[in-house]
Design a protein around this motif. Structure first.
Motif, mmCIF file in Angstrom:
data_model
loop_
_atom_site.group_PDB
_atom_site.id
_atom_site.type_symbol
_atom_site.label_atom_id
_atom_site.label_comp_id
_atom_site.label_asym_id
_atom_site.label_seq_id
_atom_site.Cartn_x
_atom_site.Cartn_y
_atom_site.Cartn_z
ATOM 1 N N PRO A 29 0.826 -1.206 0.000
ATOM 2 C CA PRO A 29 0.000 0.000 0.000
ATOM 3 C C PRO A 29 0.863 1.260 0.000
ATOM 4 C CG PRO A 29 -0.355 -1.329 1.982
ATOM 5 C CD PRO A 29 0.741 -1.968 1.215
ATOM 6 N N VAL A 30 0.531 2.197 -0.876
ATOM 7 C CA VAL A 30 1.235 3.477 -0.913
ATOM 8 C C VAL A 30 0.291 4.518 -0.333
ATOM 9 C CG1 VAL A 30 2.307 5.224 -2.368
ATOM 10 C CG2 VAL A 30 2.562 2.801 -2.937
ATOM 11 N N VAL A 31 0.752 5.194 0.684
ATOM 12 C CA VAL A 31 -0.097 6.144 1.384
ATOM 13 C C VAL A 31 0.414 7.549 1.103
ATOM 14 C CG1 VAL A 31 -0.976 6.823 3.632
ATOM 15 C CG2 VAL A 31 -0.472 4.428 3.153
ATOM 16 N N THR A 32 -0.469 8.389 0.614
ATOM 17 C CA THR A 32 -0.036 9.754 0.308
ATOM 18 C C THR A 32 -0.668 10.781 1.244
ATOM 19 O OG1 THR A 32 -1.767 9.933 -1.333
ATOM 20 C CG2 THR A 32 0.412 9.278 -2.123
ATOM 21 N N VAL A 33 -1.814 10.437 1.832
ATOM 22 C CA VAL A 33 -2.459 11.409 2.719
ATOM 23 C C VAL A 33 -2.736 10.746 4.061
ATOM 24 C CG1 VAL A 33 -4.421 12.936 3.066
ATOM 25 C CG2 VAL A 33 -3.541 12.571 0.766
ATOM 26 N N LEU A 34 -2.328 11.399 5.115
ATOM 27 C CA LEU A 34 -2.552 10.880 6.458
ATOM 28 C C LEU A 34 -3.384 11.889 7.227
ATOM 29 C CD1 LEU A 34 1.099 9.736 7.173
ATOM 30 C CD2 LEU A 34 -0.833 8.243 6.690
ATOM 31 N N PRO A 78 -3.286 13.527 10.533
ATOM 32 C CA PRO A 78 -2.443 13.653 11.730
ATOM 33 C C PRO A 78 -3.243 13.860 13.006
ATOM 34 C CG PRO A 78 -2.351 15.661 10.408
ATOM 35 C CD PRO A 78 -3.142 14.666 9.614
ATOM 36 N N ILE A 114 -1.380 5.846 14.820
ATOM 37 C CA ILE A 114 -0.394 6.918 15.015
ATOM 38 C C ILE A 114 -0.074 7.596 13.688
ATOM 39 C CG2 ILE A 114 2.022 7.353 15.665
ATOM 40 C CD1 ILE A 114 1.603 5.305 17.934
ATOM 41 N N LEU A 115 0.013 6.796 12.637
ATOM 42 C CA LEU A 115 0.276 7.395 11.327
ATOM 43 C C LEU A 115 -0.910 8.234 10.838
ATOM 44 C CD1 LEU A 115 2.043 4.552 9.311
ATOM 45 C CD2 LEU A 115 3.040 6.694 10.071
ATOM 46 N N MET A 117 -4.033 6.638 9.639
ATOM 47 C CA MET A 117 -4.784 5.930 8.596
ATOM 48 C C MET A 117 -6.203 5.695 9.106
ATOM 49 S SD MET A 117 -1.914 3.211 7.404
ATOM 50 C CE MET A 117 -0.379 3.718 6.665
ATOM 51 N N ARG A 124 -8.933 3.421 7.131
ATOM 52 C CA ARG A 124 -8.552 2.022 7.065
ATOM 53 C C ARG A 124 -8.739 1.333 8.419
ATOM 54 N NH1 ARG A 124 -3.184 -0.441 4.401
ATOM 55 N NH2 ARG A 124 -3.605 1.312 3.046
ATOM 56 N N GLU A 144 2.562 19.499 12.042
ATOM 57 C CA GLU A 144 2.758 18.050 11.950
ATOM 58 C C GLU A 144 4.258 17.814 11.895
ATOM 59 O OE1 GLU A 144 0.680 16.321 8.612
ATOM 60 O OE2 GLU A 144 -0.778 17.935 8.772
ATOM 61 N N TYR A 154 7.304 14.929 11.781
ATOM 62 C CA TYR A 154 7.676 13.542 11.515
ATOM 63 C C TYR A 154 9.176 13.387 11.614
ATOM 64 C CZ TYR A 154 2.927 12.974 9.701
ATOM 65 O OH TYR A 154 1.570 12.908 9.586
ATOM 66 N N VAL A 193 5.551 12.083 15.258
ATOM 67 C CA VAL A 193 5.458 10.728 14.713
ATOM 68 C C VAL A 193 6.852 10.278 14.285
ATOM 69 C CG1 VAL A 193 4.408 9.251 12.981
ATOM 70 C CG2 VAL A 193 3.098 11.128 13.972
ATOM 71 N N CYS A 226 3.807 0.005 4.955
ATOM 72 C CA CYS A 226 3.303 0.858 3.880
ATOM 73 C C CYS A 226 4.426 1.696 3.285
ATOM 74 C CB CYS A 226 2.244 1.823 4.418
ATOM 75 S SG CYS A 226 0.804 1.002 5.050
ATOM 76 N N ILE A 227 4.253 2.085 2.046
ATOM 77 C CA ILE A 227 5.108 3.104 1.457
ATOM 78 C C ILE A 227 4.448 4.442 1.775
ATOM 79 C CG2 ILE A 227 5.973 4.082 -0.708
ATOM 80 C CD1 ILE A 227 7.312 1.461 -0.104
ATOM 81 N N LEU A 228 5.186 5.347 2.380
ATOM 82 C CA LEU A 228 4.639 6.667 2.691
ATOM 83 C C LEU A 228 5.162 7.662 1.672
ATOM 84 C CD1 LEU A 228 5.055 6.805 6.582
ATOM 85 C CD2 LEU A 228 3.057 6.092 5.253
ATOM 86 N N ASP A 229 4.261 8.339 1.023
ATOM 87 C CA ASP A 229 4.625 9.306 -0.014
ATOM 88 C C ASP A 229 4.051 10.637 0.452
ATOM 89 O OD1 ASP A 229 4.974 10.767 -2.284
ATOM 90 O OD2 ASP A 229 4.178 9.240 -3.653
ATOM 91 N N LEU A 230 4.857 11.405 1.173
ATOM 92 C CA LEU A 230 4.334 12.560 1.897
ATOM 93 C C LEU A 230 5.007 13.863 1.428
ATOM 94 C CD1 LEU A 230 4.373 11.007 5.481
ATOM 95 C CD2 LEU A 230 2.476 11.043 3.870
#
Lengths: 177, 682
Positions: A10-15, A17, A64-65, A67, A70, B453, B455, B481, B509-513
């Motif tokens: 999974p590639v996550v681009t928006v979290l 916070p 914490i991230l 998500m 999900r 935020e 990180y 974080v 996960c891959i994080l693309d931030l």
């Protein structure tokens, strides 16, 4: 949370916070941010032994991230058996089963109710208990000199109304899981 | 000194087990027996621990009983126990230089642990060669050297300041040499310190003032050490005093000059993010509190016209005619506290430092968040002066990196930026302080901007220290974080924001931030010019490039050179409390040395045979210490040794074309006998 897949990862681009603070404000979730991902919880978890879908360390990580969707929409937060083994052992006092309760409370408010729990709630609403007591069982009870069990239970429906469970179960967003 | 000379050698050979350190690999009994019938050997023994009371007593008894006049100990490195056994010989009535040690541990059992047979063979060879040399050893008379009760501390950061204060407090005259216009070092540049979040200068400046006020301490600011001669107890240090062009005594630091000075240049103290004038004071709490003229930018000194500062200075402190000069200072001991330089992340171009304005280093961050910094403490990203809402920290930039970095990317970068930013070669070691620096800085962002935020990308969080783990926990609780997984690169977007892709190892996960600002936790590298400095002082460096301590555990503040001690990051990266503690240890060691009335000097050095010397000057040219000079005598030009400057390295002896020079204790005949014996086929 927007998520696409890249070679099964999974590639996550928006979290989100703010999610970790939201969980920390929920009774039971107060210590979640202390988690440093040591994995003690998962190593002793009997549910994780049976089904790797339930991994308490990962669930806390996802909170914490940030998500949010999900975590709340997944069925894994409902799998905790509340045996409290992780609670006993967690070196950062994260109180994982209570975190799971906090997460379930938030999920339910958002309309995410696991079908198994919905079915249970409906059974209790209908019968006042988790199983229906039929005429055969009552006949047997009468034979043995016991009182009959009422088939319906209007008091439960009343409790559902007062606590808001009735609205949650019939709410528009209900049953997403 | 009976038994010493003029008699046949009577040698005792003692082979040590060192527990199992040697005996676990080397067949000690076989080595002992191999020495029994060597020429001159009278007695051979093996001991579990030769250095123990029992072992030493055995040697003393043998010296008496067998009338020994030479002793060979086959054990560990002479660095550990040569002194022990020399003292034993002296107590037993033998000249201490009649001892020879064969190193069958470090040079044999430890390095050949996987081949017992060959190790035993080598141990026999080493013992045989030691016996060969021992037969030719001669007693030497030690000379007494004077001890000057003064100490020089080189480097005026927190380590140097602390060492100087300890020494000054003991009543020892101390010279504190600092190359910058003010003492304070890197600590003066920090905003706060972990884990207590004390304001850095609030705790440092009282110490700086104390240094200035201590009558036993003399600060030599804006000065650099050029040359060191002599030896323990009696060093002569040449210090280059750079011109301030401002009279330190007259200047009161009123600042009228800087206000009127027409020249503005980048301010290196603020990591080139702000400006200062050509006449300036590095920071308000500077010690000495005197202004300094930057001669490369001053209009008068470069173009010959201006003199505005002189006109406005009511005290008449401006002196354009000052010149650089060398001052020679004599001291008994030296403490080296020259600190570190931060790693320059331009060596890792994948992170874009120097190309992307919103990628900064941890030291840049300190200046940005500091009330006295270029933004007066408001965290503004350098690209567009907006307050960042999403801040990422990347750990281990330049540390824990065996590879030589992105040398293949040759990217044109602004060379002017951060000229003092330091070395660009990534280092293999962990820089020890960056985890806590990052935790502190992340915390400071949260403290000033709770909605930001924050990180932190890390490989391992290393928070071993009093109150450190608790601080890390507090940071997590504040909502910082921590992401396990190091990003491979940073991409800049059109709006100046930075895209960072990483694998979050904890979630898979891959994080693309995307972040507004990225702070690189730069490692600590050896200070600029340390290689040349170490050569000047004859000091060794460790593989990591820092100065090597006398012993990694037991002599952490000493060096291999007597009378020279280490404090602070010049030995290895360390935090403030560790630097201060080491400074205390170095000060104590220097004070012990300086409290002696005189010291015995090992009589190592050249003996020059005037009959053979032809005055060719080869030795004079080659001597790295200027310790041998050719002088005109009535018999013509002859080499003369300058004993106090000589360090006994042997270059003169090895190079002498007429063999006029013999090195004491390392004579040609001794060394040849040793070499021949080791090559003997038995």
């Amino acid at each position: 949370m927007e998520s696409v897949r890249r070679k099964d990862v999974p590639v996550v681009t928006v979290l989100d916070p703010k999610f970790k603070y939201e969980v920390a404000r929920e009774p039971g979730g107060e210590n979640i941010k202390y988690c440093f991902q040591c994995g003690t919880c998962t190593s002793g978890c009997k549910v994780a032994e049976l089904d790797s879908k339930y991994n308490p360390r990962k669930i806390i990580r996802m909170v914490i991230l940030g998500m949010r969707e999900r975590v709340l929409s997944g069925d894994f937060i409902w799998l905790c058996a509340t045996c409290y083994t992780c609670h006993e052992r967690c070196p950062q006092d994260v109180r994982i089963p209570e975190v799971m309760n906090a997460l379930k409370n938030i999920a339910v408010r958002e309309g995410y109710i696991h079908p198994a729990f919905r079915a249970q709630a409906e059974l209790i609403a209908g019968h006042g208990r988790l199983y229906e007591v039929d005429g055969f069982a009552n006949e047997k009870r009468t034979d043995w000199g016991l009182t009959e069990i009422p088939q319906g239970c209007p008091e439960v429906a009343e409790i559902y109304g007062i606590t808001g469970l009735h609205d949650l179960l019939s709410g528009g967003a209900g049953g997403k899981v | 000194m009976l038994q010493d000379t003029g008699k046949e050698p009577r040698i005792g050979v003692y082979v040590c087990h060192c527990g199992l350190n040697i005996a676990g690999v080397v067949d000690v009994e076989a080595v002992r027996e191999s020495a029994r019938f060597l020429e001159g050997v009278v007695v051979v023994r093996d001991n579990r621990y030769t250095c123990s009371e029992v072992g030493q007593k055995g040697i003393a008894d043998d010296i008496r009983e067998f009338k020994l006049n030479r002793v060979v100990v086959a054990s560990c490195s002479p660095r550990l126990h040569e002194k022990t056994f020399r003292t034993l010989l002296e107590k037993s009535g033998l000249n201490p230089h009649l001892l020879e040690m064969a190193n069958i541990r470090e040079h044999c059992s430890w390095v050949h642990y996987d081949n017992h047979e060959a190790a035993t063979g080598k141990a026999k060879d080493l013992v045989r060669s030691s016996v060969a040399r021992a037969r030719l050893l001669q007693p030497l008379a030690r000379t007494k050297g004077r001890v000057l009760p003064e100490v020089m501390v080189i480097g005026g950061g927190v380590a140097g300041i602390s060492a100087a204060l300890y020494l000054g407090g003991m009543g020892i005259k101390t010279y504190l040499v600092e190359k910058e216009p003010s003492i304070g070092g890197h600590m003066a540049m920090l905003d706060k310190t972990f884990p207590t979040l004390d304001c850095s200068l609030c705790i440092l400046s009282p110490k700086m003032v104390e240094v200035a006020e201590c009558e036993n301490i003399k600060i030599l600011s804006y000065s650099e050490v050029e040359k060191v001669e002599g030896q323990v107890g009696d060093f002569r240090v040449q210090v280059r005093r750079k011109p301030r062009y401002v009279n330190e005594e007259k200047c009161v630091g009123c600042g009228d000059c800087a206000e009127k000075c027409p020249v503005k240049v980048k301010d290196e103290f603020n990591r080139n993010m702000g400006t200062r004038k050509a006449i300036y004071i590095p920071f308000p709490q500077a010690i000495p509190p005197a202004y300094v003229i930057d001669e490369h930018n001053c209009r008068y000194l470069t173009q010959g016209k201006c003199k505005i500062c002189q006109a406005v200075c009511e005290r008449g402190a401006i002196e354009y005619d000052q010149t650089s000069y060398v001052e020679t200072i004599e001291v008994g001991a030296i403490i080296v506290a020259t600190g570190f330089q931060p790693y320059d992340p331009r060596g890792l171009p994948q992170y874009g430092y120097g190309r992307f304005p919103n990628v900064i280093t941890s030291l840049d961050f300190e200046r940005l968040i500091c009330a006295d910094g270029p933004t007066y403490g408001k965290l503004k990203r350098p690209g567009d002066s907006t307050v960042p809402k999403r801040v990422a920290f990347i750990q281990c930039v330049g540390s824990r990196n065996e590879a030589s970095g992105g040398a293949e990317y040759k990217i044109d970068i602004d060379e002017e930026m951060g000229s003092s930013a330091g070395s660009r070669d990534p280092k293999a070691y962990c820089s020890r302080v960056c985890c806590m620096i990052t935790a502190k800085q992340a915390f400071m962002v949260k403290e000033k901007y709770p909605d930001a935020e924050v990180y932190v990308y890390y490989i391992d969080m290393r928070t071993a220290g009093k109150g450190f783990e608790e601080f890390y926990q507090r940071g997590r609780h504040e909502g910082i974080v921590f992401l396990r997984g190091k990003p491979g690169e940073i991409e800049e977007q059109e709006d100046g924001c930075l895209r960072v892709v990483s694998e979050d190892l904890d979630s898979g996960c891959i994080l693309d931030l995307v972040f507004d600002m990225v702070v690189l936790a730069q490692g600590l590298t050896p200070p600029e010019g340390l290689v040349e400095f170490a050569q000047k002082m004859n000091l060794s460096r460790s593989e990591d490039g820092f100065l090597m301590e006398g012993h990694p555990k037991l002599r952490p503040a000493e060096t291999a050179i007597d009378g020279i001690y280490l404090a602070g990051c010049v030995q290895f990266p360390k935090d403030i409390p560790d630097s201060v503690a080491q400074a205390g240890a170095a000060a104590a060691a220097a004070a012990v040395m300086c409290s002696k009335e005189s010291i015995e000097i090992d009589p190592l050095g050249p003996v020059i045979d005037d009959k053979l010397c032809i005055g060719c000057k080869l030795c004079e040219m080659l001597c790295p210490y200027g310790a041998i000079k050719v002088e005109l005598t009535d018999k013509g030009p002859k080499a003369k040794s300058i004993e106090v400057a000589c360090k006994g390295c042997g270059v003169c002896g090895a190079s002498c074309s007429t063999k006029a020079i013999t090195m004491k204790h390392y004579t040609d005949s001794q060394l040849t006998a040793q070499a021949k014996a080791i090559l003997e086929v038995v």
